[in-house]
Design an enzyme around this catalytic site. Sequence first.
Site, mmCIF file in Angstrom:
data_model
loop_
_atom_site.group_PDB
_atom_site.id
_atom_site.type_symbol
_atom_site.label_atom_id
_atom_site.label_comp_id
_atom_site.label_asym_id
_atom_site.label_seq_id
_atom_site.Cartn_x
_atom_site.Cartn_y
_atom_site.Cartn_z
ATOM 1 N NE ARG A 154 -1.478 -1.711 3.261
ATOM 2 C CZ ARG A 154 -1.211 -1.195 5.496
ATOM 3 N NH1 ARG A 154 -2.485 -0.792 5.402
ATOM 4 N NH2 ARG A 154 -0.958 -1.541 6.017
ATOM 5 C CB CYS A 263 -4.206 -0.117 -7.077
ATOM 6 S SG CYS A 263 -1.944 0.855 -6.973
HETATM 7 C C1 UGA Z 1 -3.789 -1.165 -2.997
HETATM 8 C C2 UGA Z 1 -3.942 -2.458 -2.315
HETATM 9 O O1 UGA Z 1 -4.416 -2.045 -0.838
HETATM 10 C C3 UGA Z 1 -2.135 -3.014 -1.703
HETATM 11 O O2 UGA Z 1 -2.640 -4.305 -1.178
HETATM 12 C C4 UGA Z 1 -1.780 -2.980 -3.214
HETATM 13 O O3 UGA Z 1 -0.756 -4.057 -3.283
HETATM 14 C C5 UGA Z 1 -2.262 -2.270 -3.865
HETATM 15 O O4 UGA Z 1 -3.329 -1.231 -3.816
HETATM 16 C C6 UGA Z 1 -1.645 -2.684 -5.621
HETATM 17 O O5 UGA Z 1 -2.071 -2.416 -6.488
HETATM 18 O O6 UGA Z 1 -0.274 -1.646 -5.666
HETATM 19 P P1 UGA Z 1 -2.980 1.628 -2.184
HETATM 20 O O7 UGA Z 1 -3.778 1.695 -3.459
HETATM 21 O O8 UGA Z 1 -1.836 2.066 -1.744
HETATM 22 O O9 UGA Z 1 -3.552 -0.030 -1.827
HETATM 23 O O10 UGA Z 1 -3.793 2.259 -1.673
HETATM 24 P P2 UGA Z 1 -5.034 1.815 -0.509
HETATM 25 O O11 UGA Z 1 -4.725 1.589 1.519
HETATM 26 O O12 UGA Z 1 -5.662 0.100 -0.504
HETATM 27 O O13 UGA Z 1 -6.327 2.874 -0.789
HETATM 28 C C7 UGA Z 1 -7.359 2.681 -1.641
HETATM 29 C C8 UGA Z 1 -8.439 3.523 -1.444
HETATM 30 O O14 UGA Z 1 -9.336 2.713 -1.072
HETATM 31 C C9 UGA Z 1 -7.802 5.087 -1.037
HETATM 32 O O15 UGA Z 1 -8.679 6.027 -1.923
HETATM 33 C C10 UGA Z 1 -8.513 5.051 0.080
HETATM 34 O O16 UGA Z 1 -9.064 5.932 1.036
HETATM 35 C C11 UGA Z 1 -10.044 3.831 0.053
HETATM 36 N N1 UGA Z 1 -10.288 2.960 1.502
HETATM 37 C C12 UGA Z 1 -9.830 2.062 1.683
HETATM 38 C C13 UGA Z 1 -11.845 3.700 2.113
HETATM 39 O O17 UGA Z 1 -12.165 4.333 1.135
HETATM 40 N N2 UGA Z 1 -12.112 2.279 2.710
HETATM 41 C C14 UGA Z 1 -11.462 1.596 3.054
HETATM 42 O O18 UGA Z 1 -11.997 1.037 4.183
HETATM 43 C C15 UGA Z 1 -9.988 1.113 2.879
#
Ligand code: UGA
Length: 433
Positions: A154, A263
């Site tokens: 992440r 992602c």
């Molecule tokens: C995501 C995955 O979590 C990683 O495991 C993966 O390696 C990565 O994509 C990738 O494919 O490279 P990332 O995009 O860095 O990681 O961010 P996340 O922390 O997963 O959040 C993604 C989005 O979902 C953000 O906009 C966040 O605000 C949102 N989110 C996340 C929510 O709205 N609610 C949640 O409960 C969790």
Amino acid sequence: MRIVMIGTGYVGLVSGACFSDFGHDVTCVDKDPAKIDALLAGEIPIFEPGLDELVARNVREGRLHFTLDLADAVPSADAVFIAVGTPSRRGDGHADLRYVYAAAREFAEYLSPGTVVVTKSTVPVGTGDEVERIIREARPDHEWSVASNPEFLREGAAIEDFKHPDRIIIGCNDQHAEDVLEEIYRPLFINRSPLLKMARRGAELTKYAANAFLATKISFINEVADLCEKVGANVQDVARGIGLDNRIGAKFLHAGPGYGGSCFPKDTLALLKTGQDYDANLRIVEAVVTANDNRKRGMGRKVIHAMGGDTYGKNVALLGLTFKPNTDDMRDSPALAIVQTLQDAGANVRAYDPEGMEHAAKMMEGVTFCKDAYEAMDGADAVVIVTEWDAFRALDLARTKDLLNDLILVDLRNVYDRAEVERHGFKYVAVGC
Ligand code: UGA
């Protein structure tokens, strides 16, 4: 082990630095001379907490190198990892694999017998087959191993995720590739990180299925949040109530303005394309993509509604622009759609983000970028928390009151306590509660 990492983007740089920290000898190769010059000068092109020290330490200790020269790096490698970008292809949303294939074509001539080629970039099922074909065509003199090793980092927590992964997936179609990857990851599974071995296509699909499932959890709770608002329930109670069931799990159940980043949006679309290509319906993923797209603009309308429906000529302060905290990444951030919706309704947007404003300025027009949250709120008719940076979790509400024209706080990340905000005389609008 001697490792070559092709591509010094997010995945390549973090993985390369972490592998070198385990004691492997890592050379990161990139085509962009400016990037390599910057890295050689100790400058890190991305914002990722802890990465600058990690890179500096391993460079200093002689385990991490940067070069433009494939001929120099590849011949002595035990493994060559492909970690170049796979953006959405313009027009159809398919993953654009041209950089992956170009890299394979370029380094093939320098491979030595026994070197394993590993795709770390997020690539659709079957990409490994094509990489193998490209390499065999260029180098018919040998049987080459091509493996898949997707990453699950992440942004903002990438080093921690790399060093303490929930699991490591290696997809190999031959024993030699499996042995080399096991040796590379040995420092991790000694610490009991499960190492899952499977065939290459399974590994490629696991990455997409994981991201699509997480995106589904988010969209699910976002829709439940909408229902909570209608029926007078609190989505945080509901999320806790279901998340404590181990079969569901508490993570990724925070309702908000929709997922963004480099992602989930790209990978869910690419998975849909794979489904179409193989004639397999992925209706759930389809619904997730649509729900998330609609949600982002819907958040702009939520702000307008909170402001009484008329925002023409009014000032709105946006706190946070990046798709999540601890990154400067603006790609597919909900803030982009929210700003557009507010501007379409005649509002003036004032914004502050601790790290994202440089990128945001290139993607948004007509926004006044401010030096901190309080400057953004000065003279605003409403404040909107778009990204849950720590700096916005404990705003001085008394000071804020003096700056605002109208006391409206729209909290799209549910970081405030309604009773406390209302005690200060604000109208408080959150998500699903
Ligand atoms: C995501 C995955 O979590 C990683 O495991 C993966 O390696 C990565 O994509 C990738 O494919 O490279 P990332 O995009 O860095 O990681 O961010 P996340 O922390 O997963 O959040 C993604 C989005 O979902 C953000 O906009 C966040 O605000 C949102 N989110 C996340 C929510 O709205 N609610 C949640 O409960 C969790």
